[in-house]
Design an enzyme around this catalytic site. Structure first.
Site, PDB file in Angstrom:
ATOM      1  N   LYS A  54      -2.413   1.509  -7.657  1.00 44.39           N
ATOM      2  CA  LYS A  54      -2.917   2.202  -6.465  1.00 44.39           C
ATOM      3  C   LYS A  54      -3.707   3.476  -6.769  1.00 44.39           C
ATOM      4  O   LYS A  54      -4.396   3.997  -5.908  1.00 44.39           O
ATOM      5  CB  LYS A  54      -1.745   2.536  -5.549  1.00 44.39           C
ATOM      6  CG  LYS A  54      -1.051   1.325  -4.948  1.00 44.39           C
ATOM      7  CD  LYS A  54      -1.881   0.699  -3.839  1.00 44.39           C
ATOM      8  CE  LYS A  54      -1.063  -0.325  -3.061  1.00 44.39           C
ATOM      9  NZ  LYS A  54      -1.788  -0.835  -1.893  1.00 44.39           N
ATOM     10  N   SER A  79       4.675   2.392   1.151  1.00 42.31           N
ATOM     11  CA  SER A  79       6.091   2.290   0.786  1.00 42.31           C
ATOM     12  C   SER A  79       6.358   3.001  -0.527  1.00 42.31           C
ATOM     13  O   SER A  79       7.505   3.100  -0.953  1.00 42.31           O
ATOM     14  CB  SER A  79       6.509   0.824   0.679  1.00 42.31           C
ATOM     15  OG  SER A  79       5.849   0.203  -0.401  1.00 42.31           O
ATOM     16  N   ASN A  81       3.810   3.197  -3.742  1.00 40.69           N
ATOM     17  CA  ASN A  81       2.817   3.216  -4.813  1.00 40.69           C
ATOM     18  C   ASN A  81       1.492   3.823  -4.360  1.00 40.69           C
ATOM     19  O   ASN A  81       0.900   4.648  -5.062  1.00 40.69           O
ATOM     20  CB  ASN A  81       2.618   1.812  -5.381  1.00 40.69           C
ATOM     21  CG  ASN A  81       3.806   1.355  -6.201  1.00 40.69           C
ATOM     22  OD1 ASN A  81       4.568   2.175  -6.709  1.00 40.69           O
ATOM     23  ND2 ASN A  81       3.984   0.053  -6.327  1.00 40.69           N
ATOM     24  N   GLN A  84       1.946   7.509  -4.079  1.00 43.05           N
ATOM     25  CA  GLN A  84       1.805   8.239  -5.333  1.00 43.05           C
ATOM     26  C   GLN A  84       0.352   8.325  -5.777  1.00 43.05           C
ATOM     27  O   GLN A  84      -0.074   9.333  -6.345  1.00 43.05           O
ATOM     28  CB  GLN A  84       2.656   7.570  -6.414  1.00 43.05           C
ATOM     29  CG  GLN A  84       4.147   7.694  -6.156  1.00 43.05           C
ATOM     30  CD  GLN A  84       4.966   6.905  -7.151  1.00 43.05           C
ATOM     31  OE1 GLN A  84       5.105   7.312  -8.303  1.00 43.05           O
ATOM     32  NE2 GLN A  84       5.502   5.776  -6.723  1.00 43.05           N
ATOM     33  N   GLY A 183      -1.084  -6.279   1.836  1.00 42.57           N
ATOM     34  CA  GLY A 183      -2.090  -6.310   2.890  1.00 42.57           C
ATOM     35  C   GLY A 183      -3.400  -6.938   2.468  1.00 42.57           C
ATOM     36  O   GLY A 183      -4.263  -7.215   3.312  1.00 42.57           O
ATOM     37  N   GLY A 184      -3.599  -7.137   1.176  1.00 41.96           N
ATOM     38  CA  GLY A 184      -4.809  -7.785   0.700  1.00 41.96           C
ATOM     39  C   GLY A 184      -5.872  -6.860   0.161  1.00 41.96           C
ATOM     40  O   GLY A 184      -7.005  -7.285  -0.069  1.00 41.96           O
ATOM     41  N   GLY A 185      -5.534  -5.592  -0.074  1.00 41.28           N
ATOM     42  CA  GLY A 185      -6.522  -4.671  -0.620  1.00 41.28           C
ATOM     43  C   GLY A 185      -6.943  -5.032  -2.030  1.00 41.28           C
ATOM     44  O   GLY A 185      -8.136  -5.069  -2.346  1.00 41.28           O
ATOM     45  N   ASP A 209       1.879 -13.561   5.330  1.00 37.43           N
ATOM     46  CA  ASP A 209       0.914 -13.538   6.429  1.00 37.43           C
ATOM     47  C   ASP A 209      -0.516 -13.759   5.949  1.00 37.43           C
ATOM     48  O   ASP A 209      -1.327 -14.359   6.660  1.00 37.43           O
ATOM     49  CB  ASP A 209       1.006 -12.217   7.190  1.00 37.43           C
ATOM     50  CG  ASP A 209       0.756 -11.010   6.294  1.00 37.43           C
ATOM     51  OD1 ASP A 209      -0.347 -10.447   6.340  1.00 37.43           O
ATOM     52  OD2 ASP A 209       1.663 -10.639   5.529  1.00 37.43           O
ATOM     53  N   ASN A 307       7.375   0.948 -10.713  1.00 37.96           N
ATOM     54  CA  ASN A 307       8.190   2.005 -10.115  1.00 37.96           C
ATOM     55  C   ASN A 307       9.460   1.423  -9.494  1.00 37.96           C
ATOM     56  O   ASN A 307       9.546   1.193  -8.287  1.00 37.96           O
ATOM     57  CB  ASN A 307       7.376   2.759  -9.064  1.00 37.96           C
ATOM     58  CG  ASN A 307       6.226   3.527  -9.683  1.00 37.96           C
ATOM     59  OD1 ASN A 307       6.425   4.263 -10.647  1.00 37.96           O
ATOM     60  ND2 ASN A 307       5.028   3.350  -9.159  1.00 37.96           N
TER      61      ASN A 307
END
Length: 321
Positions: A54, A79, A81, A84, A183-185, A209, A307
């Site tokens: 991330k 949530s 990552n 951070q 989410g698909g990023g 989903d 993590n």
């Protein structure tokens, strides 16, 4: 509730993000590993300074803020990552950051986010509170920029920098990239970065989903009775239009993995690669080990985060499902 993106993510944006990331941190390793008799490669983004991929999207987004936006600060939802990643980038750039995080997020992620100077605002995920509603309200109240964990074109481009590294390290385009997907990023970013590679999203059972959205051609949400999952990092209620627009007609059918398969992948990564991988970061490897995706020598699986609480990881290593 997603705010409409101001622009669409592009491959040119991915390449620009990759240059920024290369100037910030070294490329993470691409390690060979044998899975079910096939030699594939694992992209080890659990070895980033924040322990997760991330950092890529957060750095690209925050370094593109205008001077006025930097002065006002940012808000993020995560949530742990992405939290951070944003906290790290904000600290390095001197930007105030408020992160909306679930109250049941792993303590190691909450502590690390606070430790980098970010303000943490907790919400009740189990009680049905909508983190996006909370974050949007904060942005309106404080005049800040929202840095969404996946529904943001800059974040998508930044995550796609992983694909640029993979292709350079492999010396060619991967045949497929098996990717941990919330989410698909990351999946969308990799689709832009590696247009000739199949993208295979992997989600937790009951939280698939993205797979159902791709199958139906319309965005689907996780059901109200979704089961508990150990994969907190990829436990998202739905993908967003900006992600779906990239993935629709581009990504392969999605794959779902069980908690038991994820724990087996964590043990495998520790035994074969000597790596600590958190549950959500092991989902792609879990799908490969479980035989749920085709493998060849040009297949890459993503290890997206490390993590995890030490006690929880010790329990995984000391037990078998």
């Amino acid at each position: 509730m997603f705010r409409e993106s101001p622009r669409n993510p592009t491959r040119e944006g991915v390449l620009r993000a990759a240059e920024k990331i290369a100037a910030l941190v070294p490329a993470t390793p691409l390690l060979p590993v044998e899975v079910n008799g096939m030699r594939i490669h694992a992209k080890c983004d659990n070895l980033h300074p924040i322990g997760a991929f991330k950092i890529r999207g957060a750095w690209h987004r925050l370094t593109d803020l205008s001077p006025d936006e930097r002065a006002a600060g940012v808000v993020a939802v995560s949530s742990g990552n992405h939290a951070q990643g944003v906290a790290f980038a904000a600290r390095e750039l001197g930007i105030e950051a408020a992160i909306v995080m679930p109250a049941d997020a792993p303590q190691v992620k909450l502590d690390a986010t606070r430790g980098m100077g970010a303000e943490v605002i907790l919400y009740d995920r189990a009680g049905g509170e909508d983190r996006d509603v909370i974050a949007n309200a904060l942005c309106d109240e404080r005049g800040r920029t929202l840095v969404h964990a996946y529904a943001d074109p800059w974040v998508i481009e930044g995550q796609g920098s992983m694909g640029v590294e993979i292709a350079a390290q492999l010396g060619r385009s991967p045949s497929r990239i098996v990717v941990c997907c919330g989410g698909g990023g990351l999946a969308a970013g990799l689709a832009l970065a590696c247009p000739d590679s199949a993208i295979v999203p992997v989600e937790p059972e009951g939280w698939d989903d993205v797979a159902r959205s791709l199958a139906s051609g319309e965005i689907q949400r996780v059901g109200p009775d979704a089961p508990k999952t150990i994969c907190d990092a990829i436990q998202t209620p739905s993908t967003a239009p900006v992600n779906f627009a990239v993935l629709k007609g581009r990504a392969e059918p999605g794959v779902a993995v069980s908690d038991a398969e994820v724990r087996a992948a964590q043990r495998f990564a520790f035994a074969k690669l000597r790596l600590v991988v958190e549950p959500g970061g092991a989902a792609a490897l879990a799908a490969a080990i479980a035989g749920k995706v085709d493998l060849d020598e040009a297949t890459v699986v993503t290890l997206t985060g490390g993590n995890t609480d030490a006690r929880a990881f010790a329990r995984v290593l000391s037990t078998s499902d």
